[in-house]
Design a protein around this motif. Structure first.
Motif, PDB file in Angstrom:
ATOM      1  N   ILE A 123      -7.498  12.494   5.954  1.00 15.99           N
ATOM      2  CA  ILE A 123      -8.012  11.263   5.359  1.00 15.99           C
ATOM      3  C   ILE A 123      -6.859  10.563   4.661  1.00 15.99           C
ATOM      4  CG2 ILE A 123      -9.554  10.273   3.616  1.00 15.99           C
ATOM      5  CD1 ILE A 123     -11.483  12.541   4.116  1.00 15.99           C
ATOM      6  N   VAL A 124      -6.802   9.239   4.751  1.00 14.53           N
ATOM      7  CA  VAL A 124      -5.803   8.462   4.020  1.00 14.53           C
ATOM      8  C   VAL A 124      -6.505   7.357   3.238  1.00 14.53           C
ATOM      9  CG1 VAL A 124      -3.982   8.914   5.714  1.00 14.53           C
ATOM     10  CG2 VAL A 124      -5.358   6.850   5.919  1.00 14.53           C
ATOM     11  N   ARG A 125      -5.854   6.947   2.181  1.00 16.40           N
ATOM     12  CA  ARG A 125      -6.349   5.858   1.342  1.00 16.40           C
ATOM     13  C   ARG A 125      -5.736   4.553   1.848  1.00 16.40           C
ATOM     14  NH1 ARG A 125      -8.179   5.486  -4.077  1.00 16.40           N
ATOM     15  NH2 ARG A 125      -7.720   3.473  -5.072  1.00 16.40           N
ATOM     16  N   ILE A 126      -6.548   3.656   2.339  1.00 11.62           N
ATOM     17  CA  ILE A 126      -6.069   2.355   2.812  1.00 11.62           C
ATOM     18  C   ILE A 126      -6.061   1.393   1.623  1.00 11.62           C
ATOM     19  CG2 ILE A 126      -6.479   0.408   4.364  1.00 11.62           C
ATOM     20  CD1 ILE A 126      -5.640   2.927   5.818  1.00 11.62           C
ATOM     21  N   ASN A 127      -4.854   1.053   1.161  1.00  6.48           N
ATOM     22  CA  ASN A 127      -4.733   0.165  -0.001  1.00  6.48           C
ATOM     23  C   ASN A 127      -3.725  -0.948   0.234  1.00  6.48           C
ATOM     24  OD1 ASN A 127      -2.335   1.550  -0.076  1.00  6.48           O
ATOM     25  ND2 ASN A 127      -2.638   2.458  -2.101  1.00  6.48           N
TER      26      ASN A 127
END
Length: 332
Positions: A123-127
């Motif tokens: 999972i990655v944080r899309i920011n």
């Protein structure tokens, strides 16, 4: 807001800026620091944003809610040139974190990215916003590229699946690391459709390594009340070996496979909040440095665009400045 001005240069010493060096005298301004040069980048602090349609490099992008996003495509990565600088939603980019950029998803969001070539998944944080080429689906941090096994190649075939909105505040590092190659309780609760498949194991014919001393097993920490009551399931305990970033103790000068260095002064503002707002807007296009200067009895903030994302041109930056009512940026 003051108009863009040419500020006096000073010593002319070569200063580090991302993965390249440059001279202060070539900029005409004092060295523009990142928001931070620390290895420990502050987490959170941004804003929830979807955004209006925009055009970059001739491509039109329409940000929107996409709860059923499940696509395959190519992933690229970005790192040193953007480390410590603002993302498109006002957070600070950390190339050592599991984060990424998407051209149209709400910010910040969680997505699961799976490398179709080797089965690695996280999972990655899309920011952040990007990539801006239709040949790319997602742009990941260098750490995410390492986890997914394509840092050296530069790009990879991936599957990207939307999970849900990410919280604005707090450090989600352990939650993200816990997601590497396994479904988390958060994904199960939110009915994501990804089932991780173990990669094919290849027989190892190399000589057996000498056994190293076994480290003591850490004791899992208890779940806090805030985690138990939060919207995100408490992450599993992750052994310290997984959390460590081998060889990532400072901001390296390793090159990255995308982006273009540039020196473009955007302007000078006497309102720090307004300057930060413009810096966040231009962070969609590239890396923005901020400098706080004293002019007489007044403190002002100077913005410099120092690196363009892949596919972004100087014309795109000038067009954005015009659309925001700014004077034409000054190139150095």
């Amino acid at each position: 807001m003051a108009a863009a001005v040419l500020l006096a240069g000073c010593s002319g010493a070569d200063l580090f800026a991302g993965n390249e060096f440059f001279s202060e005298s070539s900029m005409g301004v004092k060295a523009s620091p990142r928001v931070t040069t620390s290895r420990n980048v502050p987490k959170g602090g941004g804003r929830y944003v979807v955004g209006q349609p925009y055009t970059v490099a001739g491509n039109r992008f329409v940000p929107r809610e996409q709860p059923d996003l499940d696509v395959t495509g190519r992933a690229s990565w970005y790192g040193p040139a953007f480390h410590g600088r603002l993302t498109a939603n006002g957070e600070v980019f950390d190339m050592y974190a599991l984060s990424g950029a998407h051209p149209t998803l709400p910010l910040p969001s969680y997505v699961r990215v799976t490398n179709a070539d080797n089965g690695a998944s996280t999972i990655v944080r899309i920011n952040d916003r990007g990539p801006f080429s239709y040949s790319r689906t997602v742009d990941l941090s260098r750490r995410a590229a390492e986890v997914l096994g394509f840092q050296q190649q530069g790009t990879a075939n991936v599957r990207v699946q939307y999970i849900g909105p990410a919280p604005l505040n707090g450090d989600d590092t352990k939650f993200l690391v816990a997601s590497i190659n396994q479904l988390t309780p958060y994904e199960i609760q939110n009915n994501t459709r990804m089932a991780y498949q173990e990669p094919v194991q290849v027989a190892d014919t190399s000589p057996a390594p000498v056994a190293a001393p076994v480290a003591p097993t850490p004791v899992p920490r208890p779940v806090t009340a805030s985690e138990a009551a939060g919207s995100i399931a408490a992450p599993e305990f992750i052994p310290f070996q997984v959390l460590s970033y081998a060889g990532a103790t400072s901001l390296e000068t390793a090159s990255e496979p995308n982006g273009t260095p540039v020196r473009m002064a955007l302007g000078t503002w006497d309102d720090e909040a307004q300057a930060r707002d413009f810096a966040t807007r231009f962070a969609v296009l590239g890396a923005v440095d901020t400098t706080t200067l004293v002019q007489g009895d007044q403190t002002v903030t100077h913005l410099m665009l120092t690196h363009l994302r892949e596919g972004v041109t100087e014309t795109d930056a000038i067009d954005m400045a015009t659309s925001l009512g700014l004077s034409s940026p000054i190139l150095y």
